[in-house]
Design a protein around this motif. Structure first.
Motif, PDB file in Angstrom:
ATOM      1  N   ALA A  14       1.005  -1.274  -0.434  1.00 54.08           N
ATOM      2  CA  ALA A  14       0.311   0.254  -0.093  1.00 54.08           C
ATOM      3  C   ALA A  14       0.661   1.264  -0.163  1.00 54.08           C
ATOM      4  N   ILE A  15       1.697   1.447   0.305  1.00 55.11           N
ATOM      5  CA  ILE A  15       2.968   2.376   0.895  1.00 55.11           C
ATOM      6  C   ILE A  15       3.443   2.361  -0.435  1.00 55.11           C
ATOM      7  N   THR A  16       3.935   1.247  -0.948  1.00 54.73           N
ATOM      8  CA  THR A  16       4.617   1.946  -2.026  1.00 54.73           C
ATOM      9  C   THR A  16       3.831   1.971  -3.440  1.00 54.73           C
ATOM     10  N   GLN A  21       9.248   4.516  -4.409  1.00 59.63           N
ATOM     11  CA  GLN A  21      10.966   4.297  -2.916  1.00 59.63           C
ATOM     12  C   GLN A  21      11.285   5.580  -1.927  1.00 59.63           C
ATOM     13  N   ARG A  22      10.133   6.800  -2.388  1.00 58.73           N
ATOM     14  CA  ARG A  22      10.114   8.010  -1.786  1.00 58.73           C
ATOM     15  C   ARG A  22       9.910   8.203  -0.131  1.00 58.73           C
ATOM     16  N   VAL A  23      10.395   6.721   0.432  1.00 58.86           N
ATOM     17  CA  VAL A  23      10.943   6.743   1.749  1.00 58.86           C
ATOM     18  C   VAL A  23      12.368   7.610   1.931  1.00 58.86           C
ATOM     19  N   PHE A  24      12.680   8.777   2.707  1.00 56.21           N
ATOM     20  CA  PHE A  24      13.873   8.875   3.531  1.00 56.21           C
ATOM     21  C   PHE A  24      14.206   9.282   5.226  1.00 56.21           C
ATOM     22  N   TRP A  25      15.071   9.460   5.221  1.00 57.65           N
ATOM     23  CA  TRP A  25      15.540   9.653   6.798  1.00 57.65           C
ATOM     24  C   TRP A  25      16.051  10.896   6.541  1.00 57.65           C
ATOM     25  N   GLY A  26      15.941  11.762   7.632  1.00 55.70           N
ATOM     26  CA  GLY A  26      16.518  12.886   7.542  1.00 55.70           C
ATOM     27  C   GLY A  26      15.409  14.078   6.709  1.00 55.70           C
ATOM     28  N   GLU A  27      15.625  13.523   5.117  1.00 56.34           N
ATOM     29  CA  GLU A  27      15.399  14.901   4.272  1.00 56.34           C
ATOM     30  C   GLU A  27      15.163  14.568   2.614  1.00 56.34           C
ATOM     31  N   PRO A  35       4.242  12.596  -3.990  1.00 55.21           N
ATOM     32  CA  PRO A  35       3.707  11.956  -2.175  1.00 55.21           C
ATOM     33  C   PRO A  35       5.329  11.194  -2.180  1.00 55.21           C
ATOM     34  N   ALA A  36       5.261  11.977  -0.623  1.00 55.16           N
ATOM     35  CA  ALA A  36       7.234  10.781  -0.171  1.00 55.16           C
ATOM     36  C   ALA A  36       6.862  11.291   1.725  1.00 55.16           C
TER      37      ALA A  36
END
Length: 125
Positions: A14-16, A21-27, A35-36
């Protein structure tokens, strides 16, 4: 914990389907498509007691869910809540949603909407 959380989100269909693949740590990188999701550790510590430590770490992670409009950002936040709230497994003793907030600046053109979710994570890595 951070690598395991990132992998957990990217393994969820569901998330992907919504953010790729726009899941980031920090920024996120400047100009990244939306969306991300942007993750930030806002607190975390081993929990010692009088006889030492029990090996459990307690983290507070903020997940910022961005979308070009409110409905999209809200759907991303709901996907994260559906996956993470009450989750256990793979080193995660428990994950619980603690709070959520909304932020947008409708006066700024092309400004994305953001839902901010705070999760309490109990981790034994």
């Amino acid at each position: 914990m951070d690598e395991a959380l990132h992998a957990l989100l990217l393994a969820n269909a569901a998330i992907t389907a919504r953010v790729g693949q726009r899941v980031f740590w920090g920024e996120a990188k400047q100009g990244e498509a939306l969306p991300a999701v942007v993750l930030t550790i806002v607190g975390g510590a081993d929990q010692p007691h009088l006889t030492g430590t029990d090996g459990l770490w307690r983290y507070r992670v903020q997940a910022d869910c961005y979308g070009l409009d409110r409905p999209t950002a809200r759907l991303v936040s709901r996907d994260l809540i559906s996956l993470l709230h009450g989750y256990t497994g793979g080193g995660f003793n428990a994950i619980f949603l603690d709070s959520q907030r909304e932020d947008d600046d409708s006066a700024a053109p092309d400004r994305p909407t953001r839902f901010m979710l705070d999760f309490n994570i109990i981790w034994r890595g």
